[in-house]
Structures are given as structure tokens and as C-alpha cells.
Design a protein around this motif. Sequence first.
Motif, PDB file in Angstrom:
ATOM      1  N   SER A 174       1.961  -0.368   0.696  1.00 35.35           N
ATOM      2  CA  SER A 174       1.199  -1.234  -0.204  1.00 35.35           C
ATOM      3  C   SER A 174       1.694  -1.054  -1.630  1.00 35.35           C
ATOM      4  O   SER A 174       1.783  -2.010  -2.399  1.00 35.35           O
ATOM      5  CB  SER A 174      -0.292  -0.929  -0.107  1.00 35.35           C
ATOM      6  OG  SER A 174      -0.522   0.394  -0.455  1.00 35.35           O
ATOM      7  N   ARG A 175       2.077   0.161  -1.961  1.00 34.83           N
ATOM      8  CA  ARG A 175       2.610   0.423  -3.289  1.00 34.83           C
ATOM      9  C   ARG A 175       3.880  -0.384  -3.536  1.00 34.83           C
ATOM     10  O   ARG A 175       4.029  -1.064  -4.561  1.00 34.83           O
ATOM     11  CB  ARG A 175       2.925   1.908  -3.375  1.00 34.83           C
ATOM     12  CG  ARG A 175       3.018   2.428  -4.747  1.00 34.83           C
ATOM     13  CD  ARG A 175       3.566   3.836  -4.667  1.00 34.83           C
ATOM     14  NE  ARG A 175       4.357   4.060  -5.835  1.00 34.83           N
ATOM     15  CZ  ARG A 175       4.068   4.971  -6.738  1.00 34.83           C
ATOM     16  NH1 ARG A 175       3.041   5.747  -6.588  1.00 34.83           N
ATOM     17  NH2 ARG A 175       4.819   5.101  -7.807  1.00 34.83           N
ATOM     18  N   THR A 205     -10.801  -1.519   5.817  1.00 34.34           N
ATOM     19  CA  THR A 205     -10.995  -2.921   6.200  1.00 34.34           C
ATOM     20  C   THR A 205      -9.867  -3.375   7.102  1.00 34.34           C
ATOM     21  O   THR A 205     -10.075  -4.165   8.026  1.00 34.34           O
ATOM     22  CB  THR A 205     -11.052  -3.847   4.979  1.00 34.34           C
ATOM     23  OG1 THR A 205     -10.038  -3.466   4.082  1.00 34.34           O
ATOM     24  CG2 THR A 205     -12.387  -3.811   4.317  1.00 34.34           C
ATOM     25  N   PRO A 264      -1.813  -6.356   0.438  1.00 34.85           N
ATOM     26  CA  PRO A 264      -1.647  -4.958   0.034  1.00 34.85           C
ATOM     27  C   PRO A 264      -2.777  -4.442  -0.849  1.00 34.85           C
ATOM     28  O   PRO A 264      -2.862  -3.248  -1.104  1.00 34.85           O
ATOM     29  CB  PRO A 264      -0.324  -4.967  -0.739  1.00 34.85           C
ATOM     30  CG  PRO A 264      -0.157  -6.351  -1.194  1.00 34.85           C
ATOM     31  CD  PRO A 264      -0.802  -7.225  -0.175  1.00 34.85           C
ATOM     32  N   TYR A 265      -3.648  -5.321  -1.287  1.00 36.25           N
ATOM     33  CA  TYR A 265      -4.727  -4.880  -2.175  1.00 36.25           C
ATOM     34  C   TYR A 265      -5.991  -4.486  -1.410  1.00 36.25           C
ATOM     35  O   TYR A 265      -6.941  -4.027  -2.012  1.00 36.25           O
ATOM     36  CB  TYR A 265      -5.084  -5.991  -3.164  1.00 36.25           C
ATOM     37  CG  TYR A 265      -4.006  -6.247  -4.173  1.00 36.25           C
ATOM     38  CD1 TYR A 265      -3.864  -5.424  -5.286  1.00 36.25           C
ATOM     39  CD2 TYR A 265      -3.137  -7.307  -4.038  1.00 36.25           C
ATOM     40  CE1 TYR A 265      -2.883  -5.655  -6.215  1.00 36.25           C
ATOM     41  CE2 TYR A 265      -2.148  -7.547  -4.963  1.00 36.25           C
ATOM     42  CZ  TYR A 265      -2.026  -6.720  -6.052  1.00 36.25           C
ATOM     43  OH  TYR A 265      -1.052  -6.938  -6.970  1.00 36.25           O
ATOM     44  N   THR A 266      -5.986  -4.700  -0.089  1.00 38.18           N
ATOM     45  CA  THR A 266      -7.199  -4.319   0.647  1.00 38.18           C
ATOM     46  C   THR A 266      -7.242  -2.816   0.846  1.00 38.18           C
ATOM     47  O   THR A 266      -6.287  -2.105   0.558  1.00 38.18           O
ATOM     48  CB  THR A 266      -7.244  -4.964   2.043  1.00 38.18           C
ATOM     49  OG1 THR A 266      -6.010  -4.704   2.690  1.00 38.18           O
ATOM     50  CG2 THR A 266      -7.503  -6.426   1.966  1.00 38.18           C
ATOM     51  N   THR A 267      -8.348  -2.370   1.402  1.00 37.39           N
ATOM     52  CA  THR A 267      -8.464  -0.942   1.702  1.00 37.39           C
ATOM     53  C   THR A 267      -8.012  -0.710   3.138  1.00 37.39           C
ATOM     54  O   THR A 267      -7.985  -1.622   3.955  1.00 37.39           O
ATOM     55  CB  THR A 267      -9.913  -0.470   1.549  1.00 37.39           C
ATOM     56  OG1 THR A 267     -10.717  -1.281   2.393  1.00 37.39           O
ATOM     57  CG2 THR A 267     -10.372  -0.604   0.130  1.00 37.39           C
ATOM     58  N   GLU A 306     -10.640  -2.074  10.473  1.00 40.54           N
ATOM     59  CA  GLU A 306     -11.782  -2.778  11.045  1.00 40.54           C
ATOM     60  C   GLU A 306     -11.396  -4.162  11.547  1.00 40.54           C
ATOM     61  O   GLU A 306     -11.916  -4.633  12.551  1.00 40.54           O
ATOM     62  CB  GLU A 306     -12.898  -2.902  10.005  1.00 40.54           C
ATOM     63  CG  GLU A 306     -13.839  -1.719  10.010  1.00 40.54           C
ATOM     64  CD  GLU A 306     -14.742  -1.733   8.801  1.00 40.54           C
ATOM     65  OE1 GLU A 306     -15.100  -2.830   8.341  1.00 40.54           O
ATOM     66  OE2 GLU A 306     -15.068  -0.646   8.304  1.00 40.54           O
ATOM     67  N   TRP A 314       0.905   3.433   5.135  1.00 43.91           N
ATOM     68  CA  TRP A 314       0.220   2.270   4.559  1.00 43.91           C
ATOM     69  C   TRP A 314       0.214   2.357   3.033  1.00 43.91           C
ATOM     70  O   TRP A 314       0.500   1.375   2.338  1.00 43.91           O
ATOM     71  CB  TRP A 314      -1.198   2.183   5.116  1.00 43.91           C
ATOM     72  CG  TRP A 314      -2.196   1.584   4.188  1.00 43.91           C
ATOM     73  CD1 TRP A 314      -3.116   2.242   3.455  1.00 43.91           C
ATOM     74  CD2 TRP A 314      -2.361   0.194   3.878  1.00 43.91           C
ATOM     75  NE1 TRP A 314      -3.852   1.363   2.719  1.00 43.91           N
ATOM     76  CE2 TRP A 314      -3.410   0.097   2.957  1.00 43.91           C
ATOM     77  CE3 TRP A 314      -1.717  -0.969   4.289  1.00 43.91           C
ATOM     78  CZ2 TRP A 314      -3.843  -1.104   2.438  1.00 43.91           C
ATOM     79  CZ3 TRP A 314      -2.154  -2.175   3.766  1.00 43.91           C
ATOM     80  CH2 TRP A 314      -3.202  -2.245   2.859  1.00 43.91           C
ATOM     81  N   GLY A 315      -0.113   3.529   2.517  1.00 43.10           N
ATOM     82  CA  GLY A 315      -0.137   3.704   1.062  1.00 43.10           C
ATOM     83  C   GLY A 315       1.217   3.411   0.442  1.00 43.10           C
ATOM     84  O   GLY A 315       1.325   2.684  -0.545  1.00 43.10           O
TER      85      GLY A 315
END
Lengths: 573, 148
Positions: A352-353, A322, A316-319, A325, A348-349
Motif C-alpha cells: 500500500s505504501r 476491512t 491502498p487507503y483502506t485498512t 472482511e 500489505w503495508g
Amino acid sequence: MLKSTYKPAAAAPPLPAGWTEHTAPTGKFRPTFVFRRHLYYYNATSQQSTYTRPVETQPSSFSQRPSPGQHGYAGDFEHGAQPHPLQGFMTGNASGGHRAFQGGRNEYRRTEPVDRPKTKHLIPGCPQWLLVKTKLGRRFVYNPEKGESLWKFPLEVMKGVVEYDRLEREKKTRIERDGSNKDEDAEITAAAEELRSAEMEVPGASLPPPIASAPTNNEDDSDEYEEVEVTDDEDEGNLSKRKKTEEDLENQPVEFNEDDIAYQLVAMGQDYGLDPGEYGDDGGAELEEGAEGLTLTQEDSSALFKDMLNDYNVNPYTTWETLIEAGQIVEDGRYTVLPNMRSRKEVWGEWSRQRIQQLKEQREREFKKDPKIPYLAFLQKNATPKLYWPEFRRKYKKEPEMRDSKLQDKEREKMYRDYISRLKLPESTLKSDLAVLLKFLPIHVLNRSSSLENLPPAILSDIRYVSLKPSTRDPLIEAYVSELPPAPTNIDGSPEEYEVRLRQRQERERRERALTARQLRVEEEKRKQRGVLHHSKGLLREGEQELERAKTVGKEGLLGYIESDNAPESPTR
Amino acid sequence: MPPVRSARNRKPPPDGFDDIEDTLLEFANKMKDAENASHEGKKRHEVMWPIFQISHQRSRYVYELYYEKEAISKQLYDWLLKNGYADASLIAKWKKQGYEKLCCLRCVQTKETNFNATCICRVPKAQLKEDQMIECVSCGCRGCSSSD
């Protein structure tokens, strides 16, 4: 969308000489249905049998099918020699599962469309009969007790089905009015569960296909299905459409429609061992629309997307960039449940939160470990006096123990040097050092109940512990521990409490000491006073005695006084 | 002379750095690649674009971690800013209304332009001509107005 598996047999060319046509006994050995009557062709002269209709020219290699005499394999043939998609899916591992499944399914669809039961429904008023809807939107009734299934509804069942249709329409309108109705769904899934259990009881009769009412010629067997469809207004509307699809079906490439997605979802849910409704798509009311295709609500699709993220163990810390990609999730079928990139990014936001919060809580709950302990264990395993610190660091710079940011490089170096220098000491010194370390541990930390596996961190993080070899160290510790008294019961567990109690005891001791000191002082005072009293009493007694002595008149009589009076007389005067 | 801070006597970063370390390393690698990339066939002002882009992405990453996902602590955020992982003045702009997507600080610096105006990338898409593709000179931004 309604499709029929009906193949226009009128187009079939006449059989070449020597071939005869037969009907295969289908479905006996298969749990799923096939709605097509299987015809096979037998050549008496060459003892050859095939499912494909022989023509004068040599049949293609694909069409060569095994003999229908081997009834045990009949199930596989019906899929055009493709394995059953679900079976392949079940046996495949979970990660590669869906992709393999997709591929298999698409291929399978391309060869020939096969109908299969999709949903089961209870019929109001007829508890022993079930209404089964197939994937192509046809319906039949099934009796689990007798293992009987019929396209043509018996009269009493017909009433129930009409009633069911009415309820269904009502529910649909209600759902449209006030969104999804959770209770209804739960009820239906419960009913489905019940059905499944009923099915288990009758193992042989696990939904056999309806026995086609033995039509003699090909031409009318498919049309008969249409005839027995319940005279439902929506079905009537679809009839013409269905006719049209029949003709198109043969030469059209099969597209991946909503039906397939729904089917796939259900299959995936089963694979993950989820109940319908657990993976966001509630199998109840929405599946029942069946032929019209199911509609995923906004929450469902976002939940699906989140499930996908969970399944791939995304960090969850990636962008987001990436992640895209990497392309892992892009290939997943659930990636497309959200319509555009913006909504995907939003979900996604959100995900991940939530995930980060979860991780945080988890970490807080975990026991905080001293970073020294793994490092010291690592040293014991790898450090040798042959390497200087820079060499050692260079050699092991990739190891997680060497990269832990909790421990500074300076400390690491210090510990390394200490350890190396201790390795050079004689073993007796090391042993005595360890004994000293053990002796100074309080009883609540180290006692008879502590084992080698869970030694307290106070020992593990000490260099004296690691500097001895385990082979010599462990027996020593074991021997020492076995001699110790058992864990004190009044001091239970936490060292903080112990601290508090210790402080209290110290306070009390101090008070008692103060008390004794005071008592001593009081005693002293008393003694002094007694002495003073004694002294004054003595003085008094002396005076009295003097008086007594004075009163007693001796033999001299008054003379004695006179003589004595002479001396004091002169000063008085 | 100030004390030399080497890896040996450096203080460890605040808690939570381990989680984001990999992503930051990726950004660092990308930045290195961009720095070492050849300038052949590029216009003079184009050379700096990837640099701006990566530093913008990295700042955005840190900004989102702290303000939107609340994934990192205040200490770590301050430490990241102090150690140059994110541009504090750019983040300060992002907090203001109308500057939520600002690409770089140069693009709002009106005094540096001939007509005392902001960069073309600050113009909303609605006000541009149909199919007008823009790439601003300073950082290669293709439009960063908040309404886009």
C-alpha cells in the motif's frame, strides 16, 4: 512426488459375452499427451462401444462414454468428459478465471490422474532432441523435426541426457550455495521460447505423445516406462515410492500439492500474458526440480501476494481489517502463498505504501483542472429556474460534482444563482456577453488553431460561456475563432513566458518614453541657450553699431561731440 | 459569539482527504452503530469497549497513514487531529518506546488504580500464566504490551 497412471488391469473382471477389447488410436488429435493406452470395448451385437470395461451388471451412467469412432473428440474423453482445464481457463474471463480453473482442476484430478508434459530441456550434444519431463516426473525424448518421441532413449541421446543430468546436479548445488541464479534462469526461459517457436514451425507435430512401443498385454506396459527411465540414482530411489503410490492412487482423495500450485501458477502466468519470471516465479531452475515440487522463495511469495492485490484493484487507503472482511482476496489461491497473517499484513503495508507513492506521482503529473469547469458543465446540464438552490442541492447531493471538496458550497450556490439569473436574460444579451468574453482573451489563449473540443480553461470556467445553449453558442465561437489570426509563433506556449516578454516590452517602452522626454527637455534647453546667445549677440552688435555710429563724424563735426559732452561732463566733475 | 461554522461556509479540507474519506466514513458508521447498540446483557463496564476499540482503530489508521505509509500530508494530518478523527495524545504515546501498541490512555494512568499500577493489559504475555485470558476493564484490551 511421483505418481503413475498405471491401473492394475489384473483386477479387471473378465468381459461379458459379446464384448471385445480394442486399442484406441489415441493422441492423434490432441496437443497434449496421454500416457495410457486407451482400451475400448465393442459389442458386436448391440453395435455399442464404450471406454469403460463392461461388467455383467449395468454400467453406471457416468461410465457411458461416446463412441471412440469419433476420433475428433478423443481428446475430451481422456479427461473423463471434463473440459481441458487450460482451455476453460483461457476462454474464461480473467477475473473469474482462476476460481473456475481451480474447481475444474480439482474435479478433474479426482476422476483420474493424467500425466502431461511439464518442462522441456535442451540436451547438450543433441540439438535435434529435447528432453521432456512430465508432471508425474517421468521423462522422454522428443524430436521436433521428425515429430518423434520415445520413452527409450537412443544411444547418442542417452549420452547427452547423462551429461544434462550432471549439469543439472551441479546447478542445483550452486543454487543451494548462492541463492538463485538469474542468468541461468534467463537462459533457460530463452531456450524454452526457442522451442516454442520451433514448435510453431511444425504445426502438426506439436508434441505428440510417445508411441508406446506396442505392448500386447496391459500388465507390462506401465512397467516398461520404469524400465526406460534413465538409470539415474535419484530415480532409483524413487522407484519403490512410485510403486507404493500406484496402489494407493485409486482410493486416495487427491490432495492439492505443491505441484498443482506450480502448475496453476504457470497457467495463470500464461493467462495474463506474462513470461515466466515476470510474475515472480521463475520457471527455469525451480520447475526443473519437477517431481520434488518447487520452492517459492520469500520474495516470490510476497510478489505474488502483491500481484493479487493489484489484480483485485484494492484501494491502498483502506485498512487491512476491512480488506479481510470483504473476503475477496481470502478466496484467491495466492492468499495462501504467505504462511501467516502477520507476514500478509506486512506485505500489505509495503504494497500500500508503494501504491500510494505511485498514485501521488501520477497525480502530480496530471494536469490540474479547475474544479469550476465540471461544476459549470453540470449546471448547464441540470439546473433549471424551477428549482431553488436548496432543492437543487438536495436533489443532486450524490453527484460527484456536488461533492467535490475543492469547491466550497458557498461558491457553488453563488454560481448556481448567477446561472439561473442569467437564464432569464434575453438571448441577445447573452450573445453580446459571450462576444465580450471572447474579445478580451489574448491571442495566445484563443486563436485560429483552437477548436471547440479544447477551449482554454479561461473560457470554460466562465459563466458567460455556459449560460448560452450549446446549439447557439458553438457556431458563434466557431465563427469568431475562424476570423482570428493564427497563433503567434514567437510567443510559444506558456503564458509565463508571455508575461515575462510583456514586462520586458513595457520596460523598453517606458525607457523609450523617458528618452523622448529627455530629448525634448534637451531641445528646450538648447533652444533657450540659443535664444540667450542670440540675444547677447544682438546686444553686442548693438554696441558695436553704437561705436560705429560714434566714430562716424557728421557735418556738424566736433560740435556734435561738444554738445553731447556738455551733459556728461558735469557728472564727472 | 464565535462565528458558526456550517457546511455552507466551511473551508474545504486539505488535499488528499478525498482518498481517505471513504474509510473514515466507514469508521464513523461503525461508531454510530456502536453508540446505538443495545446494552442488554452486557456488564456495566463492557458497554464502552466497542467505542474505545473503534476510536483506537481510527487513530491507528491516521497514525499509520502519516508515519508509516507517508500517504497524507502534514496539513491533512493536523487537520484530522484538529477535527477529532484521531486522538493526538494517544498517538503521542505510540511514538514512545514501550508504548507502541498502547490501547488507551486510561490503561497507563497509574494514579487511578488502587495499587498505583498500570492495567493488566500492559503486562506482557510471557509474564502471565499459561492460557490466561484477560480483557481489561477500561477498554476491553486483551494485551497491548510491545513485546507481544
